[in-house]
Design a protein around this motif. Structure first.
Motif, PDB file in Angstrom:
ATOM      1  N   GLY A  95      14.455   0.652 -12.305  1.00  0.00           N
ATOM      2  CA  GLY A  95      14.901  -0.410 -11.119  1.00  0.00           C
ATOM      3  C   GLY A  95      14.291  -1.589 -10.267  1.00  0.00           C
ATOM      4  O   GLY A  95      12.679  -1.036 -11.226  1.00  0.00           O
ATOM      5  N   TRP A  96      14.481  -1.976  -9.429  1.00  0.00           N
ATOM      6  CA  TRP A  96      13.352  -2.774  -8.896  1.00  0.00           C
ATOM      7  C   TRP A  96      12.047  -2.011  -7.908  1.00  0.00           C
ATOM      8  O   TRP A  96      12.800  -1.720  -7.648  1.00  0.00           O
ATOM      9  CB  TRP A  96      14.286  -4.018  -8.298  1.00  0.00           C
ATOM     10  CG  TRP A  96      15.309  -4.524  -8.808  1.00  0.00           C
ATOM     11  CD1 TRP A  96      16.480  -3.906  -9.425  1.00  0.00           C
ATOM     12  CD2 TRP A  96      15.033  -6.064  -9.582  1.00  0.00           C
ATOM     13  NE1 TRP A  96      16.628  -5.325 -10.306  1.00  0.00           N
ATOM     14  CE2 TRP A  96      15.936  -6.038 -10.480  1.00  0.00           C
ATOM     15  CE3 TRP A  96      13.508  -6.357 -10.308  1.00  0.00           C
ATOM     16  CZ2 TRP A  96      15.953  -7.802 -11.600  1.00  0.00           C
ATOM     17  CZ3 TRP A  96      13.858  -7.115 -11.247  1.00  0.00           C
ATOM     18  CH2 TRP A  96      14.891  -7.985 -11.827  1.00  0.00           C
ATOM     19  N   VAL A  97      11.033  -2.284  -8.670  1.00  0.00           N
ATOM     20  CA  VAL A  97      10.190  -2.314  -7.889  1.00  0.00           C
ATOM     21  C   VAL A  97       9.112  -3.218  -7.096  1.00  0.00           C
ATOM     22  O   VAL A  97       9.106  -4.828  -7.852  1.00  0.00           O
ATOM     23  CB  VAL A  97       8.952  -1.300  -8.876  1.00  0.00           C
ATOM     24  CG1 VAL A  97       7.391  -1.461  -8.193  1.00  0.00           C
ATOM     25  CG2 VAL A  97       9.707  -0.458  -9.446  1.00  0.00           C
ATOM     26  N   THR A  98       8.680  -2.952  -5.904  1.00  0.00           N
ATOM     27  CA  THR A  98       8.385  -3.864  -5.070  1.00  0.00           C
ATOM     28  C   THR A  98       5.835  -4.222  -5.175  1.00  0.00           C
ATOM     29  O   THR A  98       5.706  -2.853  -5.500  1.00  0.00           O
ATOM     30  CB  THR A  98       8.523  -3.468  -3.743  1.00  0.00           C
ATOM     31  OG1 THR A  98      10.043  -3.695  -3.236  1.00  0.00           O
ATOM     32  CG2 THR A  98       8.221  -5.090  -2.901  1.00  0.00           C
ATOM     33  N   PHE A  99       6.212  -5.412  -5.224  1.00  0.00           N
ATOM     34  CA  PHE A  99       4.685  -5.523  -5.644  1.00  0.00           C
ATOM     35  C   PHE A  99       4.740  -6.765  -4.500  1.00  0.00           C
ATOM     36  O   PHE A  99       5.252  -7.628  -4.237  1.00  0.00           O
ATOM     37  CB  PHE A  99       4.584  -6.217  -6.940  1.00  0.00           C
ATOM     38  CG  PHE A  99       4.858  -4.912  -7.676  1.00  0.00           C
ATOM     39  CD1 PHE A  99       3.154  -4.262  -7.903  1.00  0.00           C
ATOM     40  CD2 PHE A  99       5.824  -5.025  -9.152  1.00  0.00           C
ATOM     41  CE1 PHE A  99       3.521  -2.801  -8.887  1.00  0.00           C
ATOM     42  CE2 PHE A  99       5.430  -4.020  -9.457  1.00  0.00           C
ATOM     43  CZ  PHE A  99       4.740  -3.469  -9.660  1.00  0.00           C
ATOM     44  N   ASP A 100       3.043  -6.859  -3.866  1.00  0.00           N
ATOM     45  CA  ASP A 100       2.628  -8.041  -2.927  1.00  0.00           C
ATOM     46  C   ASP A 100       1.030  -8.494  -3.083  1.00  0.00           C
ATOM     47  O   ASP A 100       0.656  -7.684  -2.541  1.00  0.00           O
ATOM     48  CB  ASP A 100       3.137  -7.377  -1.769  1.00  0.00           C
ATOM     49  CG  ASP A 100       2.991  -8.540  -0.787  1.00  0.00           C
ATOM     50  OD1 ASP A 100       2.986  -9.520  -0.999  1.00  0.00           O
ATOM     51  OD2 ASP A 100       3.353  -7.886   0.810  1.00  0.00           O
ATOM     52  N   PRO A 101       1.673  -9.511  -3.841  1.00  0.00           N
ATOM     53  CA  PRO A 101      -0.132 -10.412  -4.502  1.00  0.00           C
ATOM     54  C   PRO A 101      -0.801 -10.719  -2.470  1.00  0.00           C
ATOM     55  O   PRO A 101      -1.243 -10.868  -3.209  1.00  0.00           O
ATOM     56  CB  PRO A 101       0.263 -11.028  -5.328  1.00  0.00           C
ATOM     57  CG  PRO A 101       1.545 -11.369  -5.376  1.00  0.00           C
ATOM     58  CD  PRO A 101       2.090 -10.832  -4.642  1.00  0.00           C
ATOM     59  N   SER A 102       0.422 -10.967  -1.675  1.00  0.00           N
ATOM     60  CA  SER A 102      -0.764 -11.584  -0.503  1.00  0.00           C
ATOM     61  C   SER A 102      -1.240 -10.760   0.268  1.00  0.00           C
ATOM     62  O   SER A 102      -0.820  -9.609   0.060  1.00  0.00           O
ATOM     63  CB  SER A 102       0.827 -12.370  -0.165  1.00  0.00           C
ATOM     64  OG  SER A 102       1.899 -13.401  -0.243  1.00  0.00           O
ATOM     65  N   PRO A 103      -2.512 -11.416   0.374  1.00  0.00           N
ATOM     66  CA  PRO A 103      -2.577  -9.896   1.465  1.00  0.00           C
ATOM     67  C   PRO A 103      -2.401  -9.712   2.435  1.00  0.00           C
ATOM     68  O   PRO A 103      -1.097  -9.931   3.326  1.00  0.00           O
ATOM     69  CB  PRO A 103      -4.275 -11.151   2.623  1.00  0.00           C
ATOM     70  CG  PRO A 103      -4.249 -12.261   1.489  1.00  0.00           C
ATOM     71  CD  PRO A 103      -2.989 -12.727   1.144  1.00  0.00           C
ATOM     72  N   SER A 104      -2.333  -8.372   3.200  1.00  0.00           N
ATOM     73  CA  SER A 104      -2.257  -7.768   4.399  1.00  0.00           C
ATOM     74  C   SER A 104      -2.057  -8.415   5.195  1.00  0.00           C
ATOM     75  O   SER A 104      -2.768  -9.451   5.077  1.00  0.00           O
ATOM     76  CB  SER A 104      -2.704  -6.378   4.043  1.00  0.00           C
ATOM     77  OG  SER A 104      -3.937  -6.504   3.848  1.00  0.00           O
ATOM     78  N   PRO A 105      -1.368  -8.217   6.415  1.00  0.00           N
ATOM     79  CA  PRO A 105      -1.767  -9.169   7.474  1.00  0.00           C
ATOM     80  C   PRO A 105      -2.521  -8.274   8.431  1.00  0.00           C
ATOM     81  O   PRO A 105      -3.326  -9.041   9.407  1.00  0.00           O
ATOM     82  CB  PRO A 105      -0.454  -7.891   8.442  1.00  0.00           C
ATOM     83  CG  PRO A 105       0.661  -7.693   7.737  1.00  0.00           C
ATOM     84  CD  PRO A 105      -0.447  -6.993   6.223  1.00  0.00           C
ATOM     85  N   GLU A 106      -3.691  -7.610   7.968  1.00  0.00           N
ATOM     86  CA  GLU A 106      -4.678  -6.973   8.570  1.00  0.00           C
ATOM     87  C   GLU A 106      -5.545  -7.650   8.209  1.00  0.00           C
ATOM     88  O   GLU A 106      -6.553  -8.472   8.915  1.00  0.00           O
ATOM     89  CB  GLU A 106      -4.938  -5.521   8.525  1.00  0.00           C
ATOM     90  CG  GLU A 106      -3.911  -4.707   9.727  1.00  0.00           C
ATOM     91  CD  GLU A 106      -2.766  -4.408   8.562  1.00  0.00           C
ATOM     92  OE1 GLU A 106      -3.086  -4.581   7.179  1.00  0.00           O
ATOM     93  OE2 GLU A 106      -2.032  -3.535   9.483  1.00  0.00           O
TER      94      GLU A 106
END
Length: 485
Positions: A284-295
């Motif tokens: 199924g669909w899997v999440t990826f996040d290339p943006s820097p973390s909030p920290e």
């Protein structure tokens, strides 16, 4: 950033009240991409793989239920929404049940995206959600190695929609270099995600403007390399698509501020976020996040970010106005540059004490001829730039068939508004759900045909002749066909 509060979230089943998984509050799913923007285009068919497909119970007005895809413990969320939402109800990923005691209409987002739509705008709302935690076991995901399976596992229209991109050859070369040592989809995605989140890019809420660039993502990847989550997520999704991996972007909120005294999380407008989902066959669909973390973003001190922005703006101004994205100097830059020269000359002393003495003495005798020559040059440059802009606007516009489809849907919305059906902020598929919720089968099946035709022409590049457009337009203006008695 807007720090106003969007919602409060409580996790009643958690012993300490906190949620220890990835906190992505999804509101809207975007499958379609067209040059500079994402669209909420629905998927048409199921995927032929071993991933369990959900069955959806007949929805009631304020309760949605679907079958589960795994046996992992569900995550319960009690949410108090404090700000109206145009797109959808924020929930953690993969909701299996959504209910509210308020007298409002809710519906599943079209296209099996697992999003929840709010059919009636409310200033505030309390609702409860049960979600399946997302699966992201790297060892399991690394078993997906055959990219050719995607072509026959997906509906062909869906596959084209989810793999469309316009990345140029230089960006494609970067993708090939990043993924050359990988042999599975997961490592490909992680390589792209890691590169975009590396020091090669800078997170900025005030990036160089890209509104005049024909393909902004190419420029973001190759030139500016500074921006916010929309640019990072768009870049990763299109880079995955260039390898034949179906990818989409999801909009919502990331994170939450834990309130120890009250035992709940606060989600603010400043946490609005866009991230990526890639499809893994059999998973199924899997999440990826290339943006820097909030920290990481918070660690950028104001003075450092200010220097970075100043440097990026200077570099971008030079590239855009001197090198030029489309070649040549822009009219505004040329006009400002010329005006600054005349300003300096007008304040220069002809006796050579200050300013530009040689230029001043030379212009003393031939200033009129020089001014005329410069004026003619500027006039000619302005004509050329106008022609360039006119050509670019034409290229960036829709095809004649797509324009007809847009006008058709606009007329359909007008008809619905006259019937008292709210249409603001809704896609074509969402309009169908709204019609069923308010008026039942208003068009006796004709609404579905209108929406299907719009999607096929607008996003699937299907033809729409002028005759077909007129027939459908007359059908919309005439209203629904009476049901047979």
């Amino acid at each position: 950033p807007d720090s106003s509060v969007v919602m409060h979230a409580v996790f009643p089943d958690s012993p300490d009240g906190q949620y220890h998984g990835p906190m992505y509050w999804r509101s809207t799913t975007y499958h379609g991409f067209y040059r500079t923007r994402w669209e909420r285009a629905p998927l048409r068919g199921a995927v032929a793989d071993d991933h369990a497909s959900s069955s959806f119970e007949a929805p009631s007005r304020n309760r949605l239920v679907r079958s589960r895809n795994n046996s992992r413990p569900l995550v319960r969320q009690s949410i108090e929404l404090l700000a109206p939402q145009r797109a959808g109800l924020p929930t953690l990923a993969n909701p299996v049940e959504v209910r509210t005691d308020a007298d409002v209409g809710i519906s599943w987002e079209a296209g099996r995206s697992m999003g929840v739509l709010l059919l009636d705008q409310q200033p505030s709302l309390t609702y409860e959600v049960l979600s399946e935690p997302p699966r992201k076991d790297p060892d399991e995901l690394r078993q997906v190695t055959d990219l050719n399976r995607y072509r026959w596992a997906f509906n062909q229209d869906d596959y084209r929609l989810l793999t469309y991109h316009h990345l140029d050859s230089r960006v494609l070369q970067i993708v090939e270099e990043l993924t050359m040592d990988t042999d599975n989809v997961y490592d490909m995605a992680r390589a792209i995600e890691s590169w975009l989140s590396s020091d090669a890019f800078v997170y900025s809420m005030d990036p160089p403007p890209l509104n005049r660039v024909r393909f902004p993502i190419n420029t973001f990847i190759m030139q500016t390399r500074a921006g916010h989550c929309e640019l990072f997520a768009s870049a990763m999704a299109l880079m995955l698509r260039s390898q034949g991996i179906p990818a989409r972007v999801v909009g919502g909120y990331r994170g939450g501020e834990w309130q120890e005294n009250g035992g709940y999380y606060i989600v603010r407008n400043s946490m609005a976020h866009l991230w990526v989902e890639a499809y893994f066959l059999d998973h199924g669909w899997v999440t990826f996040d290339p943006s820097p973390s909030p920290e990481d973003i918070q660690r950028q001190t104001p003075w450092y970010q200010g220097l970075v922005n100043l440097s990026l703006r200077a570099r971008y101004f030079w590239y855009r106005n001197v090198v030029g994205y489309r070649g040549g100097l822009s009219w505004a830059a040329l006009r400002e540059f010329t005006a600054s020269i005349f300003d300096r000359l007008s304040h220069a002393r002809l006796d050579g004490i200050a300013g530009l003495p040689r230029a001043g003495r030379w212009l003393g005798g031939k200033g009129i001829l020089v001014a005329i020559a410069i004026g003619i040059g500027l006039w000619a440059a302005r004509i050329v730039l106008r022609q360039q802009r006119r050509r670019i606007r034409t290229e960036n516009g829709l095809t004649p068939d797509q324009k007809r489809a847009v006008r058709l849907l606009r007329e359909f919305r007008r008809f619905l508004r006259r019937k008292g059906i709210p249409c603001e902020g809704k896609t074509s598929e969402e309009l169908l759900s709204t019609i069923e919720a308010h008026e039942g089968s208003l068009f006796n099946g004709e609404a579905g045909q209108i929406v299907q035709t719009y999607n096929e022409v607008r996003f699937g590049q299907a033809p729409m002749s002028r005759r077909q457009y007129i027939e459908l337009l007359q059908r919309v203006r005439r209203g629904p066909t009476p049901r047979p008695s």
